[in-house]
Design an enzyme around this catalytic site. Structure first.
Site, PDB file in Angstrom:
ATOM      1  N   ASP A  97      -5.019  -0.666  -0.310  1.00  0.00           N
ATOM      2  CA  ASP A  97      -5.104  -0.206   1.078  1.00  0.00           C
ATOM      3  C   ASP A  97      -6.461   0.407   1.394  1.00  0.00           C
ATOM      4  O   ASP A  97      -6.955   0.291   2.519  1.00  0.00           O
ATOM      5  CB  ASP A  97      -3.995   0.806   1.366  1.00  0.00           C
ATOM      6  CG  ASP A  97      -2.668   0.134   1.683  1.00  0.00           C
ATOM      7  OD1 ASP A  97      -2.529  -1.062   1.354  1.00  0.00           O
ATOM      8  OD2 ASP A  97      -1.785   0.789   2.245  1.00  0.00           O
ATOM      9  N   CYS A 112      -0.045   0.678  -6.882  1.00  0.00           N
ATOM     10  CA  CYS A 112      -0.572   1.102  -5.590  1.00  0.00           C
ATOM     11  C   CYS A 112       0.265   0.602  -4.418  1.00  0.00           C
ATOM     12  O   CYS A 112       0.803  -0.505  -4.455  1.00  0.00           O
ATOM     13  CB  CYS A 112      -2.015   0.626  -5.424  1.00  0.00           C
ATOM     14  SG  CYS A 112      -3.155   1.433  -6.557  1.00  0.00           S
ATOM     15  N   ASP A 113       0.337   1.451  -3.416  1.00  0.00           N
ATOM     16  CA  ASP A 113       0.745   1.089  -2.072  1.00  0.00           C
ATOM     17  C   ASP A 113       1.992   0.227  -2.038  1.00  0.00           C
ATOM     18  O   ASP A 113       3.049   0.663  -2.449  1.00  0.00           O
ATOM     19  CB  ASP A 113      -0.451   0.456  -1.344  1.00  0.00           C
ATOM     20  CG  ASP A 113      -1.634   1.425  -1.308  1.00  0.00           C
ATOM     21  OD1 ASP A 113      -1.416   2.584  -0.938  1.00  0.00           O
ATOM     22  OD2 ASP A 113      -2.739   1.044  -1.685  1.00  0.00           O
ATOM     23  N   LYS A 114       1.901  -1.036  -1.605  1.00  0.00           N
ATOM     24  CA  LYS A 114       3.116  -1.805  -1.329  1.00  0.00           C
ATOM     25  C   LYS A 114       3.754  -2.431  -2.568  1.00  0.00           C
ATOM     26  O   LYS A 114       4.863  -2.952  -2.485  1.00  0.00           O
ATOM     27  CB  LYS A 114       2.815  -2.904  -0.294  1.00  0.00           C
ATOM     28  CG  LYS A 114       2.134  -2.385   0.967  1.00  0.00           C
ATOM     29  CD  LYS A 114       2.807  -1.161   1.539  1.00  0.00           C
ATOM     30  CE  LYS A 114       1.936  -0.426   2.534  1.00  0.00           C
ATOM     31  NZ  LYS A 114       0.766   0.226   1.950  1.00  0.00           N
ATOM     32  N   CYS A 155      -5.038   6.283  -6.321  1.00  0.00           N
ATOM     33  CA  CYS A 155      -5.884   7.381  -5.829  1.00  0.00           C
ATOM     34  C   CYS A 155      -5.196   8.729  -6.050  1.00  0.00           C
ATOM     35  O   CYS A 155      -3.990   8.864  -5.886  1.00  0.00           O
ATOM     36  CB  CYS A 155      -6.229   7.157  -4.366  1.00  0.00           C
ATOM     37  SG  CYS A 155      -7.280   5.696  -4.131  1.00  0.00           S
ATOM     38  N   GLU A 186      -2.600   1.103   8.638  1.00  0.00           N
ATOM     39  CA  GLU A 186      -2.851   2.506   8.331  1.00  0.00           C
ATOM     40  C   GLU A 186      -4.167   2.917   8.979  1.00  0.00           C
ATOM     41  O   GLU A 186      -5.128   2.140   8.989  1.00  0.00           O
ATOM     42  CB  GLU A 186      -2.968   2.720   6.817  1.00  0.00           C
ATOM     43  CG  GLU A 186      -1.652   2.841   6.119  1.00  0.00           C
ATOM     44  CD  GLU A 186      -1.812   3.248   4.662  1.00  0.00           C
ATOM     45  OE1 GLU A 186      -0.782   3.509   4.040  1.00  0.00           O
ATOM     46  OE2 GLU A 186      -2.943   3.282   4.156  1.00  0.00           O
ATOM     47  N   SER A 209      -2.398   6.772   6.415  1.00  0.00           N
ATOM     48  CA  SER A 209      -2.488   6.795   4.963  1.00  0.00           C
ATOM     49  C   SER A 209      -1.867   8.072   4.429  1.00  0.00           C
ATOM     50  O   SER A 209      -1.843   9.102   5.106  1.00  0.00           O
ATOM     51  CB  SER A 209      -3.962   6.719   4.543  1.00  0.00           C
ATOM     52  OG  SER A 209      -4.129   7.070   3.191  1.00  0.00           O
TER      53      SER A 209
END
Length: 642
Positions: free
Chosen positions: A109, A150-152, A224, A529, A555
């Site tokens: 992202d 990460c993310d999705k 992150c 985002e 985010s």
């Protein structure tokens, strides 16, 4: 050729049992989904193809464990997942299984942020779930180990796990480290990079400082480093019962992460032997537990979107109102970045997610009777050592409470502290507060006491009102106290790009409410985002006086009065489509309210006179996605009935 299912000799490892039998030996034939593909004289072709992979006859006979990897050289949070997968496979092999790895996609992202790429991030969640379903059904795996980060990838894999309902374990790649800034002495992270752009644009920092941040904020592999979306979801995997303690917090570069991956590989064999499936774990109580930890940690607003989608896959009723109920009940115990100075490595050092779960259980805010795959790990030789875990009854199926007790028993400095604190009379508030102060000092203030929390309300708040009749969401724990109530004039932008241009041009004034619309699941499409505009506002020092409202997303790295997921969205004729510049917007986060202060007669006139703009021209997957996606208030799931 004798392929009688009853004659399969799976193996004799004893890694998880106190007896001489291994988990592989304890797996009943009706748990062996792979027999449908590999057993009997009619499956000669399938066995021949398996031998073409280099599998021996004994490997073919053993349980086939799908290793669902999301390794990618294009995503820093996933660039090391080959090492994680190797460790997982070692664990599976040691416990008598046959690991077979395959991949799914991943998007970063942060890299996709601020350009056309972000339209594709949320839609990958469904692609990830669908692609995993296809491979697993086609290859008839017996159990699965999911390796997201990460993310999705995390919610996508969770949705696949619920859909497939095979025994499984999650092991993430772990968070990135946050290094101290040599200049300020404060940790750097991804938020720092985005906020530095705003600071640079307004002359608060120079080009050399911007370059320093660029080169040091993201020091290596991992998700992150703050309580952003990826780490939020990896922590919630523990709370849901699908991951081992440490899954969400052990840093990516620590050797403990590799050891945990090996344990996850061995654990999945125990989970398979117990026939413990997601349908038994992902109950209403489990989602209540996830929300409790979500509120205590102060997770990303995206966690609401993904928990709603996961609940839909699991057939569990969950709504935005449940989030507010949890927030009213469970206090916020952590202020991790972007809400505070601490990062995931600090939470890990303070005991991780299960240190929080332990406190919530003792306060009766978490259902300790819920099941966890980690419970299967208590059938180990180390758990039988009464010097380590004297209070755990491993004769039964281990619950979250058992896992939490065992986890703390392995961290004696935390265990003795917990025992001291909870031995105090809970009716004596003065003593409780003193214990909380001592505990906070010992844990570097990372995890507050339930009785002296960072905030009496949870980290998220869902707002309702005429501007968001179906709900909107804000990360309350990352909002400055003075912005919990805010009234100001609307500055309206049809899309993120126009808003960023105005922010960088200095056209936003203290007191404004920036409204960014046509960025929802349908209007985006893809519900982008928007870290760049919120970070720019923060970097310019306006986060103490400017709010931002959108039908898009934010985010997990966003801080400030950033209210997203406004539903209904503008593209679906939600009231946000009819806001004009200068309209007064009243935000009251403490009372879960967001109101457009325009009389009903005027609003009706606007609706009659205003035509919604034509949808953005998109093709390929985004076009198909837009046709099927539902409201953010429903988790932006794909509605096959549309």
């Amino acid at each position: 050729m004798n392929s009688d299912n009853n004659n399969i000799n799976i193996g004799t490892n004893d890694i998880w049992r106190a007896t001489s039998d291994s988990n592989a030996d304890n797996i009943k034939s009706d748990n062996m989904n792979s027999d449908n593909m590999k057993s009997g004289p009619n499956r000669v072709a399938q066995r021949s193809l398996l031998k073409a992979l280099g599998l021996t006859q004994s490997q073919i006979k053993r349980p086939h464990i799908g290793i669902v990897n999301s390794f990618s050289e294009a995503v820093p949070g996933h660039s090391h997942l080959q090492q994680i997968a190797r460790a997982v496979k070692d664990g599976v092999l040691a416990a008598g299984g046959t690991p077979l790895e395959f991949n799914t996609i991943a998007v970063c992202d942060g890299i996709a942020m601020g350009h056309v790429g972000m339209h594709y991030s949320l839609p990958t969640r469904e692609l990830i779930a669908d692609s995993i379903e296809c491979v697993v059904r086609a290859h008839a795996f017996d159990a699965l180990v999911f390796i997201p980060n990460c993310d999705k990838t995390v919610p996508g894999m969770l949705m696949a796990a619920a859909r497939l309902d095979l025994p499984c374990v999650f092991i993430s790649g772990g968070p990135m480290l946050a290094l101290l800034d040599a200049q300020s002495g404060q940790p750097l992270d991804l938020s720092t990079t985005f906020e530095s752009v705003g600071a640079y644009k307004t002359g608060h920092i120079d080009a050399s400082r911007l370059s320093y941040v660029q080169d040091n904020a993201c020091p290596g592999c991992g998700s992150c480093s703050g309580m952003f979306t990826a780490n939020s979801m990896n922590c919630l995997c523990e709370a849901l019962g699908l991951a081992l303690p440490g899954n969400g917090t052990i840093p990516a570069v620590h050797a403990a992460r590799i050891r945990l991956a090996k344990e996850a590989g061995s654990c999945v064999m125990a989970v398979l032997a117990a026939n413990l499936r997601p349908s038994a774990i992902l109950t209403k109580e489990a989602f209540g537990n996830a929300l409790a930890v979500d509120m205590a940690l102060g997770c990303s607003t995206n966690s609401a979107l993904h928990l709603l989608a996961l609940a839909h896959e699991a057939g569990v009723s969950l709504s935005l109102h449940d989030i507010n109920l949890a927030s009213a009940r469970v206090p916020n115990l952590c202020r991790l970045a972007p809400a505070g100075k601490h990062h995931m490595q600090d939470l890990d050092a303070a005991g991780g997610v299960f240190a929080i779960i332990s406190r919530l259980i003792k306060a009766k805010l978490f259902n300790g009777e819920a099941l966890s795959v980690a419970g299967c790990m208590l059938n180990t030789d180390c758990a039988l050592d009464t010097n380590i875990a004297p209070d755990i009854d491993i004769a039964k199926t281990a619950t979250m409470a058992d896992v939490a007790a065992f986890h703390l028993s392995c961290l004696p400095h935390l265990l003795s502290q917990e025992k001291r604190n909870h031995a105090l009379d809970k009716d004596n508030q003065a003593k409780e507060k003193q214990a909380a102060n001592n505990q906070a000092a010992n844990n570097q203030d990372v995890i507050a006491s339930v009785y002296s929390p960072c905030s009496p309300s949870g980290g998220l708040a869902v707002l309702f009102g005429n501007l968001a009749s179906d709900g909107a969401i804000v990360k309350r724990s990352a909002v400055l106290p003075k912005m919990l109530k805010h009234t100001g004039p609307a500055r309206v932008f049809n899309g993120e790009d126009a808003a960023i241009a105005a922010i960088y041009a200095g056209q936003i004034n203290p007191g404004d409410v920036v409204v960014i619309r046509y960025e929802g699941p349908v209007g985006g499409p893809g519900m982008r985002e928007m870290l760049a505009p919120t970070a720019a506002i923060a970097g310019m020092g306006l986060d103490s006086s400017v709010a931002l409202v959108t039908d898009g997303r934010f985010s997990g790295a966003t801080r400030g009065a950033a209210i997203g997921h406004v539903s209904p969205e503008a593209a679906c004729a939600g009231l946000i489509a009819y806001v004009n510049d200068g309209d007064t917007i009243i935000i009251d986060i403490d009372n879960n309210s967001i109101i457009l202060d325009v009389d009903e007669e005027e609003l009706m006139a606007r609706k009659s006179a205003y035509s919604l703009p034509e949808p953005k021209a998109v093709g390929g997957y985004l076009q198909r996605y837009r046709q099927r996606v539902s409201s953010a208030s429903k988790g932006a799931i794909l509605d096959i009935k549309k």
